[in-house]
Write an enzyme that holds these catalytic residues in place. Structure first.
Site, short mmCIF file in Angstrom:
data_model
loop_
_atom_site.label_atom_id
_atom_site.label_comp_id
_atom_site.label_asym_id
_atom_site.label_seq_id
_atom_site.Cartn_x
_atom_site.Cartn_y
_atom_site.Cartn_z
CG PHE A 182 9.65 6.22 2.08
CD1 PHE A 182 10.38 5.98 0.96
CD2 PHE A 182 9.51 5.04 3.30
CE1 PHE A 182 10.65 4.61 0.64
CE2 PHE A 182 9.72 3.64 2.54
CZ PHE A 182 10.29 3.54 1.39
CG ASN B 15 -2.24 -0.73 1.09
OD1 ASN B 15 -2.72 -0.89 0.21
ND2 ASN B 15 -2.21 -1.88 2.27
CG ASP C 187 8.92 -7.05 5.94
OD1 ASP C 187 8.09 -5.81 5.96
OD2 ASP C 187 9.33 -7.36 7.08
P1 IMP Z 1 8.33 -2.27 5.41
O1 IMP Z 1 9.19 -2.91 4.32
O2 IMP Z 1 7.12 -1.48 4.77
O3 IMP Z 1 7.99 -3.23 6.55
O4 IMP Z 1 9.34 -0.97 5.97
C1 IMP Z 1 9.89 -1.03 7.10
C2 IMP Z 1 10.34 0.21 7.43
O5 IMP Z 1 11.33 0.45 6.99
C3 IMP Z 1 9.28 1.49 7.33
O6 IMP Z 1 9.36 2.09 8.47
C4 IMP Z 1 9.84 2.22 6.11
O7 IMP Z 1 9.94 3.59 6.66
C5 IMP Z 1 11.47 1.76 6.50
N1 IMP Z 1 11.97 1.78 5.19
C6 IMP Z 1 11.67 0.65 4.22
N2 IMP Z 1 12.24 1.06 2.90
C7 IMP Z 1 12.83 2.07 3.17
C8 IMP Z 1 13.77 2.95 2.43
O8 IMP Z 1 14.15 2.90 1.27
N3 IMP Z 1 14.20 4.40 3.02
C9 IMP Z 1 13.98 4.63 4.14
N4 IMP Z 1 13.30 3.72 4.88
C10 IMP Z 1 12.68 2.64 4.68
#
Ligand code: IMP
Length: 193
Positions: free
Chosen positions: A148, A8, A68
């Site tokens: 982000f 999402n 993930d």
């Molecule tokens: P998920 O893959 O959505 O579970 O991401 C886990 C966490 O890692 C989230 O808080 C994202 O903000 C952070 N995150 C994932 N990918 C990135 C990135 O490319 N840059 C910065 N933070 C990331």
């Protein structure tokens, strides 16, 4: 080939769509009519990405992949890792997460870290996983407004700009997600031949 990316997160979707460069028909959860929260209760990146892809495959019957991602910080024993999104609490607020990270790193000399992404692809009922890593350093004061999450405090090795000071093309050139995704695309290309 139609593929659903089980996310999402529009930032991630745009990054992945740019990396795929029109080679596949990429759709998102909304395109599939999937509005419910995907399950994410594992304690590893591998388990969580598999859980999300398996849910989508079981309930919507599509070829799909999920990712993930975690930020793994050396001096914190690999934290926040799989808990990166909710490091500072269930509100999943990026600013709070970054502030807690900087607080926990106060006084530590080793500020090395890595982003690690794990993609799980479910294609014709078979499961495949792909990993991508980018190493770097956590700086003391956030810089930049692109990207982000932890981007404003992460400077990848070999660069002097944070991920949040890079445009999407530059970040995509070296990111953990691009590296994992490239392996996935190479795999898809091979089996399509
Ligand atoms: P998920 O893959 O959505 O579970 O991401 C886990 C966490 O890692 C989230 O808080 C994202 O903000 C952070 N995150 C994932 N990918 C990135 C990135 O490319 N840059 C910065 N933070 C990331």
């Amino acid at each position: 080939m139609k593929l659903c990316f089980a996310t999402n997160n529009t930032h991630k979707f745009d990054e992945v769509a740019a990396a795929l460069d029109g080679r596949f028909e990429l759709v998102n959860l909304a395109d599939m009519g999937c509005t419910e929260e995907l399950p994410e209760t594992g304690d590893t990146l591998e388990a969580n990405s598999h859980q999300k892809a398996a849910y989508l495959h079981q309930h919507y019957g599509v070829d799909c992949f999920a990712d993930d991602t975690g930020l793994e910080v050396e001096a914190l024993g690999g934290e926040p890792g799989v808990y990166s999104a909710r490091y500072a609490g269930p509100q999943r607020n990026a600013t709070d997460n970054v502030q807690l990270l900087l607080k926990n790193l106060k006084g530590k000399t080793d500020r090395s870290a890595r982003f690690r992404a794990v993609f799980t692809l479910i294609l014709a009922g078979a499961t495949h996983q792909f990993e991508g890593v980018v190493t770097g350093q956590i700086i003391h004061i956030p810089r930049g407004s692109e990207g982000f999450g932890y981007d404003p405090v992460f400077v990848p090795d070999g660069y002097d700009r944070t991920f949040a000071e890079m445009n999407l093309v530059d970040k995509n050139g070296i990111s953990h997600r691009t590296r994992a995704l490239q392996k996935l695309v190479d795999f898809l290309t091979t089996i399509a031949e």
